[in-house]
Design a protein around this motif. Structure first.
Motif, PDB file in Angstrom:
ATOM      1  N   LEU A 351       0.779  -1.088   0.648  1.00 41.20           N
ATOM      2  CA  LEU A 351      -0.223  -0.031   0.190  1.00 41.20           C
ATOM      3  C   LEU A 351       0.812   1.178   0.360  1.00 41.20           C
ATOM      4  N   ALA A 352       1.811   0.822   0.362  1.00 37.48           N
ATOM      5  CA  ALA A 352       2.754   2.124   0.591  1.00 37.48           C
ATOM      6  C   ALA A 352       3.226   2.950  -0.846  1.00 37.48           C
ATOM      7  N   ASP A 353       2.937   2.307  -2.309  1.00 37.01           N
ATOM      8  CA  ASP A 353       2.951   2.704  -3.218  1.00 37.01           C
ATOM      9  C   ASP A 353       2.001   3.341  -4.415  1.00 37.01           C
ATOM     10  N   ILE A 354       0.950   3.155  -3.455  1.00 36.05           N
ATOM     11  CA  ILE A 354      -0.510   3.392  -4.168  1.00 36.05           C
ATOM     12  C   ILE A 354      -0.131   4.780  -3.119  1.00 36.05           C
ATOM     13  N   ASN A 355      -0.813   5.672  -4.445  1.00 40.12           N
ATOM     14  CA  ASN A 355      -1.065   7.435  -4.056  1.00 40.12           C
ATOM     15  C   ASN A 355      -2.664   7.117  -3.032  1.00 40.12           C
ATOM     16  N   ARG A 356      -3.314   6.617  -2.534  1.00 39.82           N
ATOM     17  CA  ARG A 356      -4.300   6.741  -1.966  1.00 39.82           C
ATOM     18  C   ARG A 356      -4.306   6.080  -0.888  1.00 39.82           C
ATOM     19  N   GLN A 357      -5.467   6.822   0.402  1.00 38.67           N
ATOM     20  CA  GLN A 357      -5.085   7.234   1.826  1.00 38.67           C
ATOM     21  C   GLN A 357      -6.192   6.377   1.867  1.00 38.67           C
ATOM     22  N   PHE A 358      -5.755   4.820   3.360  1.00 41.06           N
ATOM     23  CA  PHE A 358      -6.073   4.323   3.529  1.00 41.06           C
ATOM     24  C   PHE A 358      -6.379   4.107   4.859  1.00 41.06           C
ATOM     25  N   ASP A 359      -8.079   3.705   5.144  1.00 40.90           N
ATOM     26  CA  ASP A 359      -8.127   3.600   7.078  1.00 40.90           C
ATOM     27  C   ASP A 359      -7.704   2.309   7.180  1.00 40.90           C
ATOM     28  N   PRO A 360      -6.872   2.248   8.175  1.00 41.52           N
ATOM     29  CA  PRO A 360      -6.979   0.747   8.833  1.00 41.52           C
ATOM     30  C   PRO A 360      -7.703   0.334   9.903  1.00 41.52           C
ATOM     31  N   ASP A 361      -8.836   1.421   9.912  1.00 48.35           N
ATOM     32  CA  ASP A 361      -9.871   0.391  10.616  1.00 48.35           C
ATOM     33  C   ASP A 361     -10.801   0.264   9.894  1.00 48.35           C
ATOM     34  N   ARG A 362     -10.768   0.403   8.726  1.00 55.18           N
ATOM     35  CA  ARG A 362     -11.726  -0.053   7.484  1.00 55.18           C
ATOM     36  C   ARG A 362     -11.297  -1.902   6.926  1.00 55.18           C
ATOM     37  N   MET A 363      -9.845  -1.634   7.141  1.00 52.43           N
ATOM     38  CA  MET A 363      -9.492  -3.134   6.527  1.00 52.43           C
ATOM     39  C   MET A 363     -10.185  -4.515   6.917  1.00 52.43           C
ATOM     40  N   ASP A 364     -10.489  -5.165   6.433  1.00 53.02           N
ATOM     41  CA  ASP A 364     -10.934  -6.794   6.731  1.00 53.02           C
ATOM     42  C   ASP A 364     -10.566  -7.913   6.757  1.00 53.02           C
ATOM     43  N   ILE A 365      -9.818  -7.944   7.156  1.00 54.52           N
ATOM     44  CA  ILE A 365      -8.769  -9.539   6.841  1.00 54.52           C
ATOM     45  C   ILE A 365      -9.401 -10.835   7.260  1.00 54.52           C
TER      46      ILE A 365
END
Length: 483
Positions: A351-365
């Motif tokens: 994700l570090a190579d993606i120019n977009r912000q991701f909210d960790p709280d919205r990640m579902d593994i």
């Protein structure tokens, strides 16, 4: 054209002196439509690169006619890039006339194969949530593919009887589209097989289903929200009379006027018991008046205060079958579980190579699969779904493998490593067929890793560089099939 006599008599009554004009339209060729996916490309930019001449559908801002006899837009790389959806012109109208706003929570109740859902998702432009439901699991699989092809990530793809969704989504949605199962009279010209189906299951059969769906959907709409009800049939039982039924059952609903067009016909209150003049605000599309097949639309608004759901909770015995409609409430609290844990290093590294912000709280593994969830989702335990959120990819032995859905959701400028091929490059078709690519002229062998493969700047999928060869990661089930 051999039409059922009962259908002919009804159409003579509905159309009067226009009946012969309606019959004559069966001798005209059908109309083929293409709707530009504005989530990926503007109308203006697509017209600059369109491989075919297009003619504007005058009542749809991003809809166009094409020559279906001499063009094959489903066999073009731009189709695989999700730049457009092939859709009959009249069928573009319901999603176009439902006023979507950024951040809306939107439900498409009977969504397969996805023509309307993908337009609703494009207009949300990554905000809010699109819940796309279809009772048939096999049809819902096709729906999921079209949603992912169009690059829509803020999505739930469900496969349930609409009534089962009520406890999870009571007064949750801002907008609901119901393209209801119907007898298909408006499609007789396009598909002659619909005539036989009409003889087996006519308007009486479908009107019962429609009344059930529209009253169930009403319970999932927030006060002030809107429902767009549509069918591809002419039958008053399935159209005006279904809306009349809702208004009698739900006095907290009213009919809204919608943006017009010179070919639209008013609804027919005289075809109902009540003769409610508000029904004139509904719309009919006749194929002899417009360049499209038959359709019916009604735009409805739920009043801001005094919703019937409040009365149901206060006195459930007054409304049979409604006592459990708030059993689970809206359950819109923040998700718990995997999203609050530290994310795996291999995921954060990608994700570090993606120019977009991701909210960790919205990640579902879940197991080895990673999803990025829309905000404010209810708990979904107990209902059948094919997808919740954007499927980002899989965790595999200390590495992360991005998904096809993630590739289609990205824009070229959001990813660091790109292989952008012109549409004329033979490697575009080779990639879509699943073949490895020689890319020595495009990248250095030292720059190994994941690459986003694009055609004219629009993503097709991922590949992984090994030496000067790009290993193909295009999804096998989506591959280009030779004629």
């Amino acid at each position: 054209m051999n039409l059922p006599s009962a259908f002919e008599e009804k159409m003579k009554y509905l159309l009067g002196t226009e009946y012969d004009d309606y019959l004559n339209c069966f001798d005209e060729p059908r109309h083929y439509g293409l709707r530009i996916n504005t989530a990926k490309i503007s109308v203006e930019d697509f017209l600059k690169i369109s491989p075919w001449p297009l003619e504007k559908v005058p009542w749809i801002h991003n809809g166009f006619y094409y020559d279906g006899e001499n063009c094959q837009p489903a066999k073009h790389p731009y189709y695989y890039a999700g730049l457009y959806y092939l859709q009959e012109p009249s069928a573009m109208t319901p999603a176009d006339r439902l006023p979507i706003e950024p951040g809306d929570r939107v439900l498409d109740v009977c969504a397969a194969p996805g023509g309307k859902a993908t337009e609703l998702g494009a207009r949300l432009n990554g905000t809010g949530v699109l819940a796309a439901n279809d009772l048939s699991t096999s049809r819902a699989k096709g729906l999921l593919k079209n949603i992912e092809l169009m690059g829509i990530g803020n999505v739930l793809v469900l496969s349930e009887e609409p009534g089962k969704l009520i406890p999870y989504f009571t007064e949750y949605f801002d907008k609901i589209l119901i393209d209801a199962p119907c007898s298909g009279e408006g499609m007789f010209r396009k598909d002659r097989k619909m005539i036989r189906a009409w003889e087996e299951h006519g308007p009486d059969y479908f009107s019962k289903i429609q009344r059930s769906i529209i009253t169930q959907a009403a319970q999932m709409l927030r006060p002030g929200g809107m429902i767009l009800y549509s069918t591809c049939t002419f039958s008053p039982e399935e159209n005006e009379q279904t809306i009349e039924y809702l208004l009698k059952q739900r006095p907290d609903f009213d009919i809204c006027e919608m943006e017009g067009y010179e070919g639209f016909s008013q609804g027919l209150p005289e075809m109902t018991d009540s003769g409610d003049e508000r029904l004139r605000h509904t719309v009919r599309i006749f194929p002899h008046r417009m360049k499209g097949e038959g359709h019916f639309l009604a735009l409805l608004r739920k009043k801001e205060t005094g919703s019937l759901e409040e009365e149901m909770v206060a006195a459930p015995s007054t409304y049979p079958g409604a006592g459990s409609c708030r059993k689970s409430g809206a359950q819109t609290g923040a998700r718990t579980g995997a999203g609050r844990k530290k994310l795996p290093e291999e995921l954060t590294s990608f994700l570090a190579d993606i120019n977009r912000q991701f909210d960790p709280d919205r990640m579902d593994i879940r197991g080895d699969k990673v999803y990025y969830m829309p905000e404010g989702m209810p708990a979904l335990n107990g209902i059948r779904f094919l997808r919740t959120g954007l499927f980002l990819g899989e965790l595999k032995k200390k590495r992360f493998e991005p998904s096809q859905a993630f590739a289609m959701n990205l824009k070229k400028e959001e990813y660091a490593r790109i292989i952008d091929l012109p549409v004329s490059d033979e490697r575009v078709i080779k990639y879509l067929k699943g073949e490895t690519l020689d890319v020595e002229d495009l990248v250095s062998a030292k720059e190994k890793g994941w690459y986003l493969v694009c055609v004219d700047g629009y993503p097709l999928g991922f590949g992984k560089l090994a030496g000067q060869v790009l290993k193909n990661k295009y999804l096998p089930g989506w591959r280009w099939q030779s004629v």
